[in-house]
Design a protein around this motif. Structure first.
Motif, short mmCIF file in Angstrom:
data_model
loop_
_atom_site.label_atom_id
_atom_site.label_comp_id
_atom_site.label_asym_id
_atom_site.label_seq_id
_atom_site.Cartn_x
_atom_site.Cartn_y
_atom_site.Cartn_z
N ALA A 331 93.73 12.72 63.75
CA ALA A 331 93.25 13.67 62.88
C ALA A 331 93.64 14.30 63.71
N ALA A 332 93.98 14.62 64.86
CA ALA A 332 94.23 15.31 66.00
C ALA A 332 95.52 16.73 65.59
N ASP A 333 96.37 15.48 64.93
CA ASP A 333 97.89 15.57 64.60
C ASP A 333 97.53 16.52 63.49
N LEU A 334 96.69 16.02 62.30
CA LEU A 334 96.76 16.40 61.38
C LEU A 334 95.95 17.79 61.05
N SER A 335 95.01 18.11 61.72
CA SER A 335 94.60 19.50 61.88
C SER A 335 95.35 20.18 62.37
N LEU A 336 96.83 19.93 62.89
CA LEU A 336 97.79 20.88 63.78
C LEU A 336 98.19 21.61 62.44
N LEU A 337 98.54 20.84 61.46
CA LEU A 337 98.95 21.09 60.73
C LEU A 337 98.31 21.62 59.83
N CYS A 338 97.08 21.07 59.00
CA CYS A 338 96.31 22.03 58.07
C CYS A 338 95.81 23.40 58.73
N GLN A 339 95.71 23.72 60.48
CA GLN A 339 95.82 25.23 60.32
C GLN A 339 96.86 26.02 60.10
N SER A 340 98.29 25.08 60.85
CA SER A 340 99.22 25.93 60.39
C SER A 340 99.27 26.32 58.55
N LEU A 341 98.96 25.57 58.07
CA LEU A 341 99.32 26.38 56.06
C LEU A 341 97.93 27.36 56.48
N LEU A 342 96.88 27.09 56.93
CA LEU A 342 95.43 28.14 56.87
C LEU A 342 95.98 29.55 57.57
N ASN A 343 97.26 29.18 58.70
CA ASN A 343 97.53 30.50 59.11
C ASN A 343 98.85 30.88 58.37
N GLY A 344 99.20 30.01 57.21
CA GLY A 344 100.64 30.60 56.30
C GLY A 344 101.47 30.50 56.90
N GLY A 345 101.89 28.49 57.73
CA GLY A 345 102.88 27.83 58.12
C GLY A 345 103.21 28.89 58.64
N ARG A 354 107.39 29.72 55.11
CA ARG A 354 107.16 30.86 55.06
C ARG A 354 105.35 31.39 54.32
N ALA A 355 105.07 32.36 54.93
CA ALA A 355 103.98 32.56 53.87
C ALA A 355 103.76 32.79 52.07
N ASP A 356 104.79 33.44 51.98
CA ASP A 356 105.33 33.09 50.43
C ASP A 356 105.54 31.97 49.95
N THR A 357 106.35 30.94 50.43
CA THR A 357 106.34 29.67 50.47
C THR A 357 104.77 28.92 50.35
N VAL A 358 103.58 29.08 51.58
CA VAL A 358 102.80 28.53 51.10
C VAL A 358 102.63 29.50 50.03
N ARG A 359 102.36 30.33 49.81
CA ARG A 359 101.51 30.82 48.50
C ARG A 359 101.86 29.93 46.77
N ALA A 360 102.91 29.94 47.24
CA ALA A 360 103.54 30.02 45.70
C ALA A 360 103.38 27.84 46.03
N MET A 361 103.15 27.24 47.05
CA MET A 361 102.59 25.81 46.37
C MET A 361 101.46 25.80 46.53
N LEU A 362 100.71 26.81 46.02
CA LEU A 362 99.59 26.61 45.73
C LEU A 362 98.73 27.24 44.68
N VAL A 363 100.22 27.64 43.98
CA VAL A 363 99.35 27.72 42.53
C VAL A 363 99.67 26.80 41.04
N ASN A 364 98.83 26.64 40.80
CA ASN A 364 98.45 25.46 39.80
C ASN A 364 99.55 25.22 38.78
N TYR A 365 101.09 25.31 38.74
CA TYR A 365 101.45 25.26 37.76
C TYR A 365 101.20 23.82 36.51
N ASN A 366 100.40 23.25 36.79
CA ASN A 366 99.96 22.86 35.25
C ASN A 366 98.66 23.00 34.42
N ALA A 367 98.40 24.14 35.06
CA ALA A 367 97.57 24.87 33.60
C ALA A 367 97.34 24.61 32.83
N PRO A 368 98.89 24.04 31.78
CA PRO A 368 99.14 24.01 30.40
C PRO A 368 98.79 23.20 30.52
#
Length: 605
Positions: A331-345, A354-368
């Protein structure tokens, strides 16, 4: 009926408010204005939030208290007890315990507010035959208690690591998300897969089937990888959502091909080493075995009780390293990954994306595909807005993943928070059931710790019940003459489509009800509803105005839920109604005691 001790308003002031409201709704043609008198924008629907709205921070994790990050201590404090409740059968998980043990870690704004362990990491030696599936316990002195630093087989949470190293190659220009996978792995074209793109593998829309038992059908790892890549399509690419292990196996091969390096090395050098995740990786060494949670008894695979090796049969048969499974972590190791994503990578100055990569990963591409496949909401690798395990942390940009062994992470970028649940729910047998009830419990607790603060001394909240319809009714002092108007504040956050809130009006003393059209305003935004709201409410109080029909006698708020996930709930505050002759209802004063709450409770600051 519930009484209130809120102070009374002066009748003349309330009468002016009610009359002014009625005039505003029924008579005026002047344009509506928002903050500082600015014209309100016309809105075509309810509020939305996109990855562009996320505010990435640069927090560094540290232990601390709930209060220092604005959380209510009680829900945070009960996380361990709620986890421990599932160490035995419960009404929502009857027959067997949800798991032998579990670890939870919750954090907000970089502060770890809870990190606790319950139960046992290793408890059983075997399991009896069906239908009983009775667990055969080890002697007490051979059982191993769960610890906060216990190492878990993450199962499909491993897919996130494969996703990240893939996106690193996209950033370097070595991989094009919309290129055919066969450009990088030519043999993948077999079985009609020439048009399948990298993006389709990440969003599970490739048309590949979910699974095939590679471990039992083919004798060697090389033949198993070849068979996975040659698997024919089950549907035309891009037309269906099917969660597929095979797609991620192919993605793991793809990044190995474009880099010329093993997947395990890419994950180590690209993710775990930069973030300092020292307990994370594939095929843990024997020195870690005493810290590893056991998983499943698998005599059918000739393995006995699986402990210290990957649980997933296909990943095991592929040498323990595959794109879909194989990572072990804490859990402690995974918290580092989670925080890095909240920090924009980025974390502690080390950037993995990159921060723009993290944003791109959070677009709902399956909306259709959402109408046909309601569970299809996905970014690149990440699941999005899954109330069935994210609960009140959900939003259109909330992201995470689950693992078959009983693992999950939920990341809420709007509140800069996350919760990690690691369990050995398949120990001793997967037939004991899922741990979704516990996943919901920990997400609910963290969400409940984020208070919705009433605008008055006391608001009303629909009780968070499953499979329920609860109502809050306001009887008017008299029937409205010539129509009238009502106003109230509404805060809502529910599971889209499945949970909703409806505002209704009765003109016959409460015998029948009809929805009333609502105008909702917040700041410089406004939109209208036919009387029903559902889903993401913007985490804001909306000022609601309603035109009442002639002879209106009652107002009612009705909140309905299904049997699984929920959001943070529905709140109503500052109810007032009037007509041309004056006040019809004063929810902050003399009429507060007349409110009839059936499944609603007071919510105080």
């Amino acid at each position: 009926m519930t009484t209130s001790s809120r102070p009374l308003h002066r009748p003349p002031a309330l009468r002016r408010l009610a009359l002014g409201l009625a005039v505003a709704i029924l008579g005026t043609t002047a344009p509506a204005t928002g903050a500082a008198g600015a014209p309100l924008r016309d809105e075509s629907g309810p509020p939305v939030v996109t990855p562009a709205d996320i505010d990435f921070r640069h927090d560094t994790l540290r232990p601390g208290s709930a209060r220092e990050v604005g959380l209510l201590p009680a829900p945070v404090d009960r996380l361990p007890a709620d986890l421990a409740a599932y160490l035995q059968p419960t009404p929502d998980h009857p027959g067997y315990p949800a798991y032998a043990g579990a670890v939870v870690l919750a954090a907000k704004d970089g502060v770890v507010v809870q990190h606790a362990a319950v139960g046992t990491a290793v408890r059983y030696a075997a399991v009896g035959p069906p239908p009983g599936l009775v667990g055969v316990e080890l002697p007490a002195d051979q059982q191993i208690p769960m610890r906060p630093d216990t190492v878990f087989d993450l199962a499909s949470v491993s897919k996130l690591f494969t996703t990240i190293v893939t996106m690193q190659q996209v950033e370097r220009g070595r991989v094009d998300l919309d290129a055919p996978v066969a450009r990088y792995v030519p043999e993948f074209a077999a079985g009609g897969k020439e048009a399948v793109t990298v993006r389709m593998l990440l969003t599970h829309t490739s048309g590949l089937p979910a699974f095939t038992p590679l471990w039992s059908r083919y004798p060697t790892p090389a033949e198993r990888f070849a068979a996975a890549l040659a698997t024919p399509l089950a549907a035309p690419p891009g037309t269906r959502y099917v969660y597929s292990d095979l797609g991620l196996i192919a993605l793991g091969v793809l990044v190995e091909r474009v880099t010329g390096r093993p997947l395990a090395d890419l994950v180590r050098d690209g993710v775990t080493a930069p973030l300092g995740m020292t307990d994370t990786g594939y095929n843990p060494g024997p020195e870690l075995r005493s810290r590893i949670a056991a998983t499943e008894y698998q005599p059918y695979a000739g393995r006995g009780m699986v402990w210290g090796e990957v649980h997933d049969e296909n990943a095991w048969s592929l040498g323990g390293v595959a794109g879909h499974a194989g990572i072990f972590s804490t859990a402690a190791d995974l918290s580092l990954l989670c925080q890095s994503l909240l920090n924009g990578g980025e974390y502690r100055g080390r950037r993995i994306l990159r921060a723009d990569t993290v944003r791109a990963m959070l677009v709902n591409y399956n909306a259709p595909l959402e109408a046909a496949y309601p569970e299809s909401d996905r970014g690149l690798g990440f699941e999005l807005n899954k109330h069935w395990y994210m609960m009140g942390l959900s939003s259109p940009v909330a992201f995470g993943h689950t693992g078959f062994t009983g693992t999950s992470i939920v990341i809420d970028p709007l509140s800069h928070s996350f919760v990690i649940l690691l369990s050995n729910r398949v120990h001793p047998d997967r037939g004991w059931g899922s741990n979704n009830v516990a996943r919901r419990a920990v997400a609910r607790d963290l969400a409940e710790a984020m208070p919705v603060r009433p605008r008055s001394r006391e608001a009303w909240r629909a009780d968070p019940r499953d499979l329920a319809t609860v109502t809050l009714t306001a009887p008017l002092r008299r029937a409205a003459q010539g129509g009238g108007a009502a106003s109230f504040l509404l805060w809502y956050d529910t599971e889209p489509r499945y949970d909703s809130t409806r505002f209704e009006v009765s003109t016959d003393g409460g015998r029948t009800w009809a929805p009333a059209r609502m105008l909702l305003r917040h700041g410089d935004r406004r939109w209208t509803s036919d009387g029903t709201v559902t889903g993401y409410g913007g985490r804001a109080w909306w000022q609601v105005s309603v035109a009442l029909p002639d002879q209106a006698t009652h107002l009612r708020w009705s909140s309905s839920t299904d049997g699984s996930g929920q959001g943070r709930g529905v709140y109503v505050d500052r109810v007032v109604a009037g007509d041309r002759d004056g006040v019809l209802f004063d929810g902050e004063g003399v009429d507060a005691a007349l409110l009839v709450a059936d499944g609603w409770s007071p919510a105080r600051t």
